[in-house]
Design a protein around this motif. Sequence first.
Motif, short mmCIF file in Angstrom:
data_model
loop_
_atom_site.label_atom_id
_atom_site.label_comp_id
_atom_site.label_asym_id
_atom_site.label_seq_id
_atom_site.Cartn_x
_atom_site.Cartn_y
_atom_site.Cartn_z
N SER A 1 11.74 48.02 9.63
CA SER A 1 12.60 49.20 9.77
C SER A 1 11.80 50.36 10.37
CB SER A 1 13.13 49.62 8.40
OG SER A 1 12.07 50.17 7.62
N HIS A 2 12.52 51.41 10.76
CA HIS A 2 11.85 52.59 11.30
C HIS A 2 11.48 53.59 10.22
CE1 HIS A 2 12.61 51.24 15.32
NE2 HIS A 2 13.90 51.13 15.07
N THR A 3 12.00 53.40 9.01
CA THR A 3 11.84 54.44 7.99
C THR A 3 11.11 53.97 6.73
OG1 THR A 3 14.01 53.85 7.09
CG2 THR A 3 13.95 55.67 8.67
N PHE A 4 10.79 52.68 6.62
CA PHE A 4 10.23 52.20 5.36
C PHE A 4 9.13 51.16 5.60
CE2 PHE A 4 11.57 50.56 0.84
CZ PHE A 4 10.35 50.95 0.36
N HIS A 5 8.02 51.65 6.15
CA HIS A 5 6.89 50.76 6.39
C HIS A 5 6.19 50.36 5.10
CE1 HIS A 5 6.41 51.84 10.95
NE2 HIS A 5 7.60 51.35 10.64
N GLY A 6 6.37 51.14 4.04
CA GLY A 6 5.82 50.75 2.73
C GLY A 6 6.28 49.36 2.34
N ARG A 7 7.56 49.12 2.48
CA ARG A 7 8.14 47.81 2.15
C ARG A 7 7.87 46.77 3.24
NH1 ARG A 7 14.41 47.91 2.78
NH2 ARG A 7 13.69 47.84 4.94
N ASP A 8 7.91 47.19 4.50
CA ASP A 8 7.96 46.24 5.60
C ASP A 8 6.59 45.89 6.17
OD1 ASP A 8 10.67 46.48 5.20
OD2 ASP A 8 11.02 47.80 6.91
N ILE A 9 5.61 46.77 5.99
CA ILE A 9 4.26 46.50 6.52
C ILE A 9 3.20 46.58 5.41
CG2 ILE A 9 2.50 47.14 8.22
CD1 ILE A 9 4.72 48.36 9.94
N PHE A 10 3.12 47.72 4.73
CA PHE A 10 2.06 47.89 3.73
C PHE A 10 2.13 46.81 2.64
CE2 PHE A 10 0.06 51.98 4.75
CZ PHE A 10 0.97 52.54 5.62
N ALA A 11 3.31 46.58 2.09
CA ALA A 11 3.42 45.65 0.96
C ALA A 11 3.06 44.21 1.36
CB ALA A 11 4.82 45.72 0.34
N PRO A 12 3.65 43.65 2.43
CA PRO A 12 3.28 42.26 2.75
C PRO A 12 1.82 42.12 3.16
CG PRO A 12 4.75 43.20 4.45
CD PRO A 12 4.74 44.16 3.29
N VAL A 13 1.29 43.09 3.90
CA VAL A 13 -0.12 43.01 4.30
C VAL A 13 -1.02 43.09 3.06
CG1 VAL A 13 -1.96 44.24 5.51
CG2 VAL A 13 0.23 43.83 6.65
N ALA A 14 -0.70 43.99 2.13
CA ALA A 14 -1.50 44.09 0.90
C ALA A 14 -1.43 42.80 0.10
CB ALA A 14 -1.01 45.26 0.06
N GLY A 15 -0.25 42.20 0.04
CA GLY A 15 -0.11 40.93 -0.67
C GLY A 15 -1.01 39.87 -0.06
N GLU A 16 -1.01 39.77 1.26
CA GLU A 16 -1.85 38.78 1.93
C GLU A 16 -3.33 39.06 1.70
OE1 GLU A 16 -0.67 36.15 3.25
OE2 GLU A 16 1.43 36.61 3.66
N LEU A 17 -3.73 40.33 1.81
CA LEU A 17 -5.14 40.69 1.58
C LEU A 17 -5.57 40.32 0.16
CD1 LEU A 17 -5.33 44.18 3.31
CD2 LEU A 17 -6.67 42.17 3.97
N SER A 18 -4.70 40.57 -0.80
CA SER A 18 -5.07 40.28 -2.20
C SER A 18 -5.16 38.78 -2.45
CB SER A 18 -4.09 40.95 -3.16
OG SER A 18 -2.86 40.27 -3.17
N ARG A 19 -4.55 37.97 -1.56
CA ARG A 19 -4.69 36.52 -1.68
C ARG A 19 -5.89 35.99 -0.92
NH1 ARG A 19 -0.15 32.50 -0.48
NH2 ARG A 19 -0.39 33.40 1.60
N GLY A 20 -6.60 36.90 -0.22
CA GLY A 20 -7.81 36.44 0.44
C GLY A 20 -7.77 36.44 1.95
N LEU A 21 -6.73 37.00 2.55
CA LEU A 21 -6.66 37.06 4.02
C LEU A 21 -7.91 37.78 4.57
CD1 LEU A 21 -4.90 36.70 6.65
CD2 LEU A 21 -4.13 39.04 6.25
N ASP A 22 -8.49 37.23 5.60
CA ASP A 22 -9.64 37.85 6.27
C ASP A 22 -9.16 39.13 6.97
OD1 ASP A 22 -11.72 38.64 7.86
OD2 ASP A 22 -12.02 36.68 8.79
N PRO A 23 -9.70 40.29 6.62
CA PRO A 23 -9.26 41.54 7.24
C PRO A 23 -9.34 41.53 8.76
CG PRO A 23 -10.67 42.00 5.36
CD PRO A 23 -10.72 40.51 5.57
N ALA A 24 -10.22 40.70 9.32
CA ALA A 24 -10.32 40.64 10.79
C ALA A 24 -9.01 40.18 11.41
CB ALA A 24 -11.46 39.70 11.19
N GLU A 25 -8.18 39.51 10.62
CA GLU A 25 -6.87 39.07 11.11
C GLU A 25 -5.88 40.22 11.32
OE1 GLU A 25 -5.29 35.74 11.44
OE2 GLU A 25 -7.42 35.45 11.90
N LEU A 26 -6.16 41.36 10.68
CA LEU A 26 -5.18 42.45 10.70
C LEU A 26 -5.09 43.14 12.04
CD1 LEU A 26 -5.90 44.17 7.26
CD2 LEU A 26 -4.12 42.50 7.81
N GLY A 27 -6.25 43.28 12.70
CA GLY A 27 -6.27 44.00 13.95
C GLY A 27 -7.68 44.45 14.27
N PRO A 28 -7.85 45.17 15.39
CA PRO A 28 -9.20 45.49 15.90
C PRO A 28 -9.89 46.60 15.12
CG PRO A 28 -7.53 46.52 17.26
CD PRO A 28 -6.79 45.67 16.26
#
Lengths: 258, 258, 258
Positions: B126-153
């Motif tokens: 969405s254009h108005t709720f990145h907390g739900r749409d980006i921050f939350a799923p990315v944080a979930g993946e990171l907490s499971r062990g995702l390599d931060p290098a996967e996120l971006g440059p």
Amino acid sequence: VVTDPLLTLTTDFGTDSPYVAAMKGVLLQRNPSARLIDLSHAIPPQDVRHAAFFLAGALAYWPTGTLHVLVVDPGVGTDRAILYVEHAGQRLLVPDNGCWTWFHRRRGTPTVRQVTNRRYWLPGVSHTFHGRDIFAPVAGELSRGLDPAELGPLVTEWVRLPWPEPKQEGGVIRGEVLFVDHFGNLITNLPGADLPGWPVRVEVGGREITRCVRTYGEAMAGELVVLLSSADLLEVARAQGSAARTLGVGVGTPVTVT
Amino acid sequence: VVTDPLLTLTTDFGTDSPYVAAMKGVLLQRNPSARLIDLSHAIPPQDVRHAAFFLAGALAYWPTGTLHVLVVDPGVGTDRAILYVEHAGQRLLVPDNGCWTWFHRRRGTPTVRQVTNRRYWLPGVSHTFHGRDIFAPVAGELSRGLDPAELGPLVTEWVRLPWPEPKQEGGVIRGEVLFVDHFGNLITNLPGADLPGWPVRVEVGGREITRCVRTYGEAMAGELVVLLSSADLLEVARAQGSAARTLGVGVGTPVTVT
Amino acid sequence: VVTDPLLTLTTDFGTDSPYVAAMKGVLLQRNPSARLIDLSHAIPPQDVRHAAFFLAGALAYWPTGTLHVLVVDPGVGTDRAILYVEHAGQRLLVPDNGCWTWFHRRRGTPTVRQVTNRRYWLPGVSHTFHGRDIFAPVAGELSRGLDPAELGPLVTEWVRLPWPEPKQEGGVIRGEVLFVDHFGNLITNLPGADLPGWPVRVEVGGREITRCVRTYGEAMAGELVVLLSSADLLEVARAQGSAARTLGVGVGTPVTVT
């Protein structure tokens, strides 16, 4: 499944300031697997009496062995003591200002230690934030299994918060408002078991209330009613509204029952 | 006992709206064993400076490797970036608006990535709720062990929130109120270590305060006092009251010390 | 890693009173390894409609099998039923007042039981606090694996909260404010998909608003704008301010779109 002991937090810090967040960090540094549960960070600032009613209403329902940390601490940095208490299956870490003494009122003798052993505190304790510097690290160590005897000596004296006893005069019982809850309900110091009968006639804030009900849903919207609270204390409520605001009264307001 | 990494949440969403609840759901869908800890959902709306002070006061106390998600994000939906930061043992997921830069002030060089890889976002952001749409799923993946290098440059430029430096003129130090805490205490930008001596004379909001104490409990009820905060900053407090309300001042109000 | 099922709590109890703390204690006594997550204790008192919007906005994002306990219960102690609901992968324990029915609106048929088996309740259920005496112990048992069939019989009738359908008249769509969020944004009952086009002209609170944006950051400070909410409903917002306060409007205020 074996789980770490439960550890609850109750403060008057609010969550708009970084104080609770710093406490949680210190606690989890000492015990990363601690199971933190927030009870409240909305105790009114420095309101020891409010904290006392809160703990008295909540602690009896917790599993045996839970550790409850309470920081409502107007005396921080002075010579007031910090206490570790075991009572009725609950464990508490509290400032010695009486905040926990309504919980143990009339129910046996608690085991109380003064927390004096600086070994488990943060180095360089501040004068204004013992929640972070003493309560949090000590709670973390306790939740990991530290023997409470390590904290400091047993004591038999502590600050007691006076419980306002109701007075009986002729056919009249005089009490007071003990607590105003989130809904604006007035909880009094008058136990249901001590009432002369039911229904009763209640005077508070210059108003006489005779409508006695069992539950809020029996009242019409806006109606002032008398009932017994979930802790069996006489309560004055306003259906779908705030009795405190309607009557303009608060903690300490006299209440008479006839 | 091996435990999942800790994951903290700080927002300006309040809890009366469903926004925090939706974020927590998304996060736990990505990592059902994530260990969520609420730091605050009471940051004043869109107040990046308040968030910056909050993080600076809280993060240093957390266990190494904790992931802190902060969503105070007036620029949501515009081209402001989202950053993943590693600094001083802490990990952060934040909007690029300076909110985290008081935490790393003066302390080494952080590792910063721009979060650009949409693979870990919710589909249909969405254009108005990145907390739900980006921050939350990315944080979930990171907490499971995702390599931060996967996120971006990796990036070396980001928005910095200016720190208001105090000014020395003759024997006078001029600073300002940096933060008003939950109790109405005024925390200034004047470090205790930089003061010319002790006691000091403080002017703020047209009042001169000369009563210098170590802790709140030394003051009489209602008295305005000067002390050093738990973060070693000059603080003006009112015993058992709110200095901010008494003086009618707030963030940005000038403070002079002589 | 196998983890206990997630269990969320939503109430209108606030956290200044001991009610939430007592509920958590009872719940953890029944299942000491329950994984409690607070959704909200800031639902406005007895506001079933607010609760309905809250659940509708939050529940779809949760992992399958999560148990959600909601206690916004003006009918406590009367003959209103308590329901256990399974729908769209979520499990709910709710008073039968319609609070959950916006969540399942238009989406299949829920499985609903009436909670009648007193075996899992606290002994001596009060008339005013079923959160502590019924919801908490039943939720604790369910999270430990109790077969829901033990709770009580399947039912096919329950209280439904009417959803205010917008009306189309000529080129005009008439709707209303459905929810005012924490920021003072006005969320309406007008789905983006049903709008005649974009941009639109919106009338609300005697003001006409024609500035249509994708996100808050496109607006100038103080500007009133129209956009689509993160749930794809027409929303009126004020950049860096509160549209509700600026326009002096609230839930139920008519909104027209042309």
